[in-house]
Design an enzyme around this catalytic site. Structure first.
Site, PDB file in Angstrom:
ATOM      1  N   GLU A  84       0.816  -1.075  -0.096  1.00 36.21           N
ATOM      2  CA  GLU A  84       0.047  -0.034  -0.026  1.00 36.21           C
ATOM      3  C   GLU A  84       0.929   1.206   0.108  1.00 36.21           C
ATOM      4  O   GLU A  84       1.936   1.273   0.714  1.00 36.21           O
ATOM      5  CB  GLU A  84      -0.814   0.063   1.244  1.00 36.21           C
ATOM      6  CG  GLU A  84      -2.113   1.283   1.307  1.00 36.21           C
ATOM      7  CD  GLU A  84      -2.925   1.010   2.572  1.00 36.21           C
ATOM      8  OE1 GLU A  84      -3.128   2.070   3.166  1.00 36.21           O
ATOM      9  OE2 GLU A  84      -3.238  -0.273   2.808  1.00 36.21           O
TER      10      GLU A  84
ATOM     11  N   ASP B 193       0.184   5.456   0.602  1.00 35.49           N
ATOM     12  CA  ASP B 193      -0.851   6.397   1.167  1.00 35.49           C
ATOM     13  C   ASP B 193      -0.575   7.847   1.029  1.00 35.49           C
ATOM     14  O   ASP B 193       0.600   8.364   1.314  1.00 35.49           O
ATOM     15  CB  ASP B 193      -0.903   6.065   2.819  1.00 35.49           C
ATOM     16  CG  ASP B 193      -1.681   4.645   2.852  1.00 35.49           C
ATOM     17  OD1 ASP B 193      -2.123   3.886   2.111  1.00 35.49           O
ATOM     18  OD2 ASP B 193      -1.385   4.113   4.169  1.00 35.49           O
TER      19      ASP B 193
ATOM     20  N   GLU C   4      -2.985  10.367   3.039  1.00 32.08           N
ATOM     21  CA  GLU C   4      -4.299  10.661   3.942  1.00 32.08           C
ATOM     22  C   GLU C   4      -4.282  11.981   4.534  1.00 32.08           C
ATOM     23  O   GLU C   4      -2.953  12.589   4.757  1.00 32.08           O
ATOM     24  CB  GLU C   4      -4.065   9.602   5.166  1.00 32.08           C
ATOM     25  CG  GLU C   4      -4.404   8.089   4.889  1.00 32.08           C
ATOM     26  CD  GLU C   4      -4.327   7.327   5.978  1.00 32.08           C
ATOM     27  OE1 GLU C   4      -4.841   5.799   5.964  1.00 32.08           O
ATOM     28  OE2 GLU C   4      -3.813   7.594   6.944  1.00 32.08           O
TER      29      GLU C   4
ATOM     30  N   HIS D 265      -0.614  13.000   5.515  1.00 30.45           N
ATOM     31  CA  HIS D 265       0.059  12.104   6.029  1.00 30.45           C
ATOM     32  C   HIS D 265       0.462  11.006   5.091  1.00 30.45           C
ATOM     33  O   HIS D 265      -0.342  10.619   4.243  1.00 30.45           O
ATOM     34  CB  HIS D 265      -1.052  10.887   7.178  1.00 30.45           C
ATOM     35  CG  HIS D 265      -0.516   9.800   7.580  1.00 30.45           C
ATOM     36  ND1 HIS D 265      -0.155   9.559   8.936  1.00 30.45           N
ATOM     37  CD2 HIS D 265      -0.458   8.552   7.201  1.00 30.45           C
ATOM     38  CE1 HIS D 265       0.276   8.255   9.092  1.00 30.45           C
ATOM     39  NE2 HIS D 265       0.032   7.912   8.005  1.00 30.45           N
ATOM     40  N   THR D 266       1.631  10.411   4.974  1.00 31.36           N
ATOM     41  CA  THR D 266       2.327   9.531   4.042  1.00 31.36           C
ATOM     42  C   THR D 266       2.611   8.191   4.539  1.00 31.36           C
ATOM     43  O   THR D 266       3.291   8.122   5.720  1.00 31.36           O
ATOM     44  CB  THR D 266       3.151  10.087   3.107  1.00 31.36           C
ATOM     45  OG1 THR D 266       4.356  10.540   3.612  1.00 31.36           O
ATOM     46  CG2 THR D 266       2.735  11.241   2.424  1.00 31.36           C
ATOM     47  N   ASN D 267       2.657   6.999   3.950  1.00 31.71           N
ATOM     48  CA  ASN D 267       3.109   5.805   4.298  1.00 31.71           C
ATOM     49  C   ASN D 267       3.059   4.973   3.358  1.00 31.71           C
ATOM     50  O   ASN D 267       2.741   5.076   2.231  1.00 31.71           O
ATOM     51  CB  ASN D 267       2.144   5.217   5.507  1.00 31.71           C
ATOM     52  CG  ASN D 267       2.910   4.251   6.449  1.00 31.71           C
ATOM     53  OD1 ASN D 267       3.886   4.119   6.470  1.00 31.71           O
ATOM     54  ND2 ASN D 267       1.988   3.711   7.287  1.00 31.71           N
TER      55      ASN D 267
ATOM     56  N   GLU E  45       5.551   6.118   8.390  1.00 24.31           N
ATOM     57  CA  GLU E  45       5.053   7.346   8.211  1.00 24.31           C
ATOM     58  C   GLU E  45       5.772   8.711   8.110  1.00 24.31           C
ATOM     59  O   GLU E  45       7.015   8.667   8.790  1.00 24.31           O
ATOM     60  CB  GLU E  45       3.952   7.481   9.466  1.00 24.31           C
ATOM     61  CG  GLU E  45       2.954   6.472   9.548  1.00 24.31           C
ATOM     62  CD  GLU E  45       3.548   5.487  10.546  1.00 24.31           C
ATOM     63  OE1 GLU E  45       4.751   5.236  10.856  1.00 24.31           O
ATOM     64  OE2 GLU E  45       2.617   4.501  10.827  1.00 24.31           O
TER      65      GLU E  45
ATOM     66  N   ASP F 227     -11.105   8.511  17.124  1.00 23.22           N
ATOM     67  CA  ASP F 227     -10.169   8.186  18.084  1.00 23.22           C
ATOM     68  C   ASP F 227      -8.666   8.454  17.938  1.00 23.22           C
ATOM     69  O   ASP F 227      -7.915   8.555  18.859  1.00 23.22           O
ATOM     70  CB  ASP F 227     -10.241   6.797  18.228  1.00 23.22           C
ATOM     71  CG  ASP F 227     -10.057   5.699  17.160  1.00 23.22           C
ATOM     72  OD1 ASP F 227     -10.034   6.401  16.067  1.00 23.22           O
ATOM     73  OD2 ASP F 227      -9.771   4.589  17.315  1.00 23.22           O
ATOM     74  N   TRP F 228      -8.385   8.810  16.720  1.00 29.31           N
ATOM     75  CA  TRP F 228      -6.852   9.351  16.554  1.00 29.31           C
ATOM     76  C   TRP F 228      -6.614  10.401  15.491  1.00 29.31           C
ATOM     77  O   TRP F 228      -5.573  10.830  15.558  1.00 29.31           O
ATOM     78  CB  TRP F 228      -6.042   8.105  16.021  1.00 29.31           C
ATOM     79  CG  TRP F 228      -6.699   7.550  14.622  1.00 29.31           C
ATOM     80  CD1 TRP F 228      -7.708   6.471  14.448  1.00 29.31           C
ATOM     81  CD2 TRP F 228      -6.197   7.731  13.456  1.00 29.31           C
ATOM     82  NE1 TRP F 228      -7.688   6.258  12.991  1.00 29.31           N
ATOM     83  CE2 TRP F 228      -6.720   7.121  12.640  1.00 29.31           C
ATOM     84  CE3 TRP F 228      -5.063   8.825  13.175  1.00 29.31           C
ATOM     85  CZ2 TRP F 228      -6.398   7.294  11.094  1.00 29.31           C
ATOM     86  CZ3 TRP F 228      -4.748   8.847  11.537  1.00 29.31           C
ATOM     87  CH2 TRP F 228      -5.539   8.194  10.845  1.00 29.31           C
TER      88      TRP F 228
ATOM     89  N   GLY G 196      -4.664  13.625  18.128  1.00 24.73           N
ATOM     90  CA  GLY G 196      -4.534  12.256  18.893  1.00 24.73           C
ATOM     91  C   GLY G 196      -5.878  11.649  19.513  1.00 24.73           C
ATOM     92  O   GLY G 196      -5.817  11.020  20.508  1.00 24.73           O
TER      93      GLY G 196
END
Length: 287
Positions: free
Chosen positions: A104, A106, A108, A121-123, A133, A198-199, A203
């Site tokens: 994958e 990402d 995001e 956000h990348t991963n 990340e 939740d995140w 956070g």
């Protein structure tokens, strides 16, 4: 990665099959994609060249997936993220294989309170293992008009671009240093919007304000310049389409360094909390 859900294809328009295996560019959302989760929250307009995905509750977002699978290529779209208070929401644009031990790549976009910036956000996952990340604050307003997001995947590296500027590269060090890299599993391209209260925002401290629902992300155009698989030795043939792999120019390297110096807010290579040990790739050139 996108919110999981049952696959419910709803865009039934056929597209012409190209015999053999070659690099091919994509068309519009009608031609290229199926709605695979909560299709009632997905709609196209402008003859299929524009698309909106809506998040209406903490369990009802939406997802599209490309009809075609590929190994290596460039996938690109224009996105206008959720305006105003987007806390608790995640909008995505990514590629992923299907099944266990998946690969994958990402993009995001983690929402925030009104007036506070998004997190980009990348991963990258290889054989089901992620944990690589890198996050950025945007240097522009991603809710004001459309901005281009591109993932370029070759046998040599993965590069993430924003409005044509590279922001991150993940080089293939699998053969030389044993660092897992996506090379063998065909992927689809995906886009989705879903709730991650939740995140996602500070956070999990800031939750979604559901009185503001639906939260809508809009997309314009999709371009899949990909090495499509029709069977046979897809990995070998697709890799052959990228002989040399090219590379980033000096100007591109400078732009990437500028973004990372000024707007990067998290790098897994620099996270030494809880006894984390940086991977060997962290001490090697990005590209």
């Amino acid at each position: 990665m996108g919110k999981p859900g049952a696959l419910v294809p709803v865009v039934a328009l056929a597209f012409a099959l190209v015999l053999g295996l070659e690099l091919v560019s994509g068309g519009n959302f009608y031609e290229e994609c199926d709605a695979t989760w909560e299709p009632q929250n997905c709609w196209t307009y402008d003859g299929g060249n524009s698309l909106s995905l809506a998040l209406v509750s903490n369990s009802s977002g939406s997802m599209i997936r490309s009809k075609r699978q590929f190994i290596y290529g460039t996938v690109s779209t224009m996105i206008q993220l959720v305006k105003g208070d987007s806390a608790g929401t995640v909008t995505t644009y990514y590629t992923s294989s299907v099944g266990d031990d998946h690969d994958e790549i990402d993009f995001e976009f983690l929402g925030n309170e009104t007036g506070q910036p998004y997190t980009l956000h990348t991963n990258v996952y290889a054989a089901g293992v992620g944990g690589k990340e890198m996050q950025f604050r945007p240097w522009f307003d991603p809710t004001d008009g459309y901005h281009n997001y591109t993932i370029a995947w070759t046998p040599c590296a993965v590069v993430w671009y924003v409005d044509g500027a590279p922001i991150r590269a993940f080089r293939n060090y699998e053969r030389t240093h044993g660092v897992a890299f996506p090379t063998t599993r065909p992927m689809h391209a995906y886009s989705s919007i879903w709730a991650a209260e939740d995140w996602a925002t500070q956070g999990g401290r800031v939750r979604a304000d559901w009185t503001r629902a639906p939260f809508v992300a809009s997309y314009r155009g999709i371009d899949l310049d990909i090495c499509e698989c029709y069977g046979g030795d897809c990995v070998y043939t697709c890799a052959g389409a990228f002989r040399g792999c090219g590379g980033l120019t000096g100007d591109q390297r400078g732009k990437m360094q500028w973004v990372q110096d000024n707007y990067r807010i998290y790098d897994y290579c620099a996270d030494h909390e809880a006894g984390k040990v940086p991977g060997v790739e962290c001490s090697l050139p990005q590209y």
